[in-house]
Design a protein around this motif. Structure first.
Motif, PDB file in Angstrom:
ATOM      1  N   UNK A  24       0.831  -1.196   0.000  1.00 50.59           N
ATOM      2  CA  UNK A  24       0.000   0.000   0.000  1.00 50.59           C
ATOM      3  C   UNK A  24       0.868   1.249   0.000  1.00 50.59           C
ATOM      4  N   UNK A  25       0.241   2.381  -0.234  1.00 54.89           N
ATOM      5  CA  UNK A  25       1.010   3.626  -0.339  1.00 54.89           C
ATOM      6  C   UNK A  25       1.753   3.946   0.957  1.00 54.89           C
ATOM      7  N   UNK A  26       1.107   3.705   2.102  1.00 56.95           N
ATOM      8  CA  UNK A  26       1.745   4.008   3.376  1.00 56.95           C
ATOM      9  C   UNK A  26       2.983   3.167   3.608  1.00 56.95           C
ATOM     10  N   UNK A  27       2.893   1.871   3.341  1.00 61.59           N
ATOM     11  CA  UNK A  27       4.034   0.982   3.535  1.00 61.59           C
ATOM     12  C   UNK A  27       5.142   1.309   2.541  1.00 61.59           C
ATOM     13  N   UNK A 200      -5.404  -6.653   4.760  1.00 62.46           N
ATOM     14  CA  UNK A 200      -5.832  -5.905   3.570  1.00 62.46           C
ATOM     15  C   UNK A 200      -7.340  -5.981   3.372  1.00 62.46           C
ATOM     16  N   UNK A 201      -7.848  -5.071   2.560  1.00 60.67           N
ATOM     17  CA  UNK A 201      -9.257  -5.132   2.178  1.00 60.67           C
ATOM     18  C   UNK A 201      -9.496  -6.382   1.339  1.00 60.67           C
ATOM     19  N   UNK A 207      -6.301  -9.504  -4.977  1.00 59.05           N
ATOM     20  CA  UNK A 207      -5.209  -9.124  -5.879  1.00 59.05           C
ATOM     21  C   UNK A 207      -3.897  -9.762  -5.438  1.00 59.05           C
ATOM     22  N   UNK A 208      -3.663  -9.795  -4.124  1.00 60.66           N
ATOM     23  CA  UNK A 208      -2.435 -10.408  -3.603  1.00 60.66           C
ATOM     24  C   UNK A 208      -2.384 -11.893  -3.956  1.00 60.66           C
TER      25      UNK A 208
END
Length: 293
Positions: A24-27, A200-201, A207-208
């Motif tokens: 994710x963007x934060x990670x 995750x959502x 997706x993962x």
């Protein structure tokens, strides 16, 4: 963040994805800043959400050596830093004694590089920025060991009395992980950048699964992920992480299953749950878990 920083985060996110890790963007931002500023990165979160995996993928995509220190209760500095190979030293002394070659110079050689067993922290100091140092599950170590790490993370140098001080030419990328089995001290946290990795959502987890196991059909991946999200809503002792989601989908695909039904879930629960009571609770809710609602 400036434009160059934003571009760097986007590039790193794409690079991690090519390595099979969806950040994710934060990670991705936390990793990018840790790389750029040469700061240790502390990752906390539930087991199985990808804390350890990102260190492995970073080493792979950056072309660095992965050096892993697995923490556990009772770990001490010798097991983390270095040890002397006492068995070889004794054999060497015996051989020298038989040849009557024991003198002060011979004794000094016993504490040279050929008898030094490097452990992960010393290996990382020597490797510098050619390595990713993973200090895994730091929360399992004792308070004393955590305190020992403070100087190491600040200076990246190690003093060996018989050899001298070894200083890293450049700091390795350090990733520490914690499952929060105990609270870490503020002194350690202050030396690190910090990021919490949550589950995750549903869409991201699908997706993962598709990225990590492309052979699994999208329909099966979605059914498995939906069931795992329902499992996490139950009062489980050990809720499944993303790693278990991937294992479950992979197991079903290996068995030739194209759908997740109550029957197929029942016989494959060992792929996703690792506690007997959790499995019994899940079996009581199989119809709801696999309903597709």
């Amino acid at each position: 963040m400036n434009e160059n920083g934003a571009a760097g985060v986007a590039d790193l996110t794409a690079t991690l994805r090519r390595g099979g890790y969806l950040a994710g963007r934060g990670l991705a931002t936390a990793v990018y800043v840790a790389l750029s500023l040469r700061r240790p990165l502390l990752l906390e979160g539930e087991p199985g959400v990808g804390k350890t995996e990102i260190a492995k993928v970073l080493a792979d995509v950056l072309g660095r050596d992965l050096i892993r220190l697995q923490c556990y209760e009772g770990i001490d500095t010798n097991q983390a830093l270095y040890e002397w190979d006492y068995s070889r030293q004794l054999l060497h002394i015996r051989a020298l004694s038989e040849q009557k070659l024991v003198d002060e110079a011979a004794v000094e050689k016993l504490f040279g590089p050929s008898f030094l067993l490097e452990r992960p922290l010393l290996q990382a100091v020597r490797a510098g920025d050619r390595a990713v140092l993973l200090i895994d599950e730091i929360d399992r170590a004792d308070d004393e060991f955590e305190a020992f790490l403070l100087e190491m993370l600040s200076d990246f140098q190690i003093t060996i009395p018989e050899v001298g001080t070894i200083i890293a030419a450049s700091a390795p990328l350090v990733v520490l992980t914690s499952n929060r089995t105990r609270e870490l001290h503020d002194a350690l946290k202050r030396r690190c950048l910090y990021h919490w990795i949550d589950y995750p959502s549903l869409e991201r987890e699908v997706e993962i699964v598709m990225v990590r196991r492309p052979e699994v059909s999208a329909a099966l991946a979605r059914k498995v992920v939906a069931a795992v999200h329902r499992l996490r809503e139950l009062d489980l002792a050990k809720p499944p992480g993303v790693a278990e989601t991937i294992d479950w989908a992979s197991t079903l695909d290996f068995l030739g299953e194209t759908d997740l039904t109550a029957d197929t879930a029942d016989v494959t629960l060992g792929s996703v749950l690792k506690d007997r009571d959790d499995m019994e609770l899940a079996r009581d809710n199989l119809d709801e878990l696999t309903s597709g609602r």
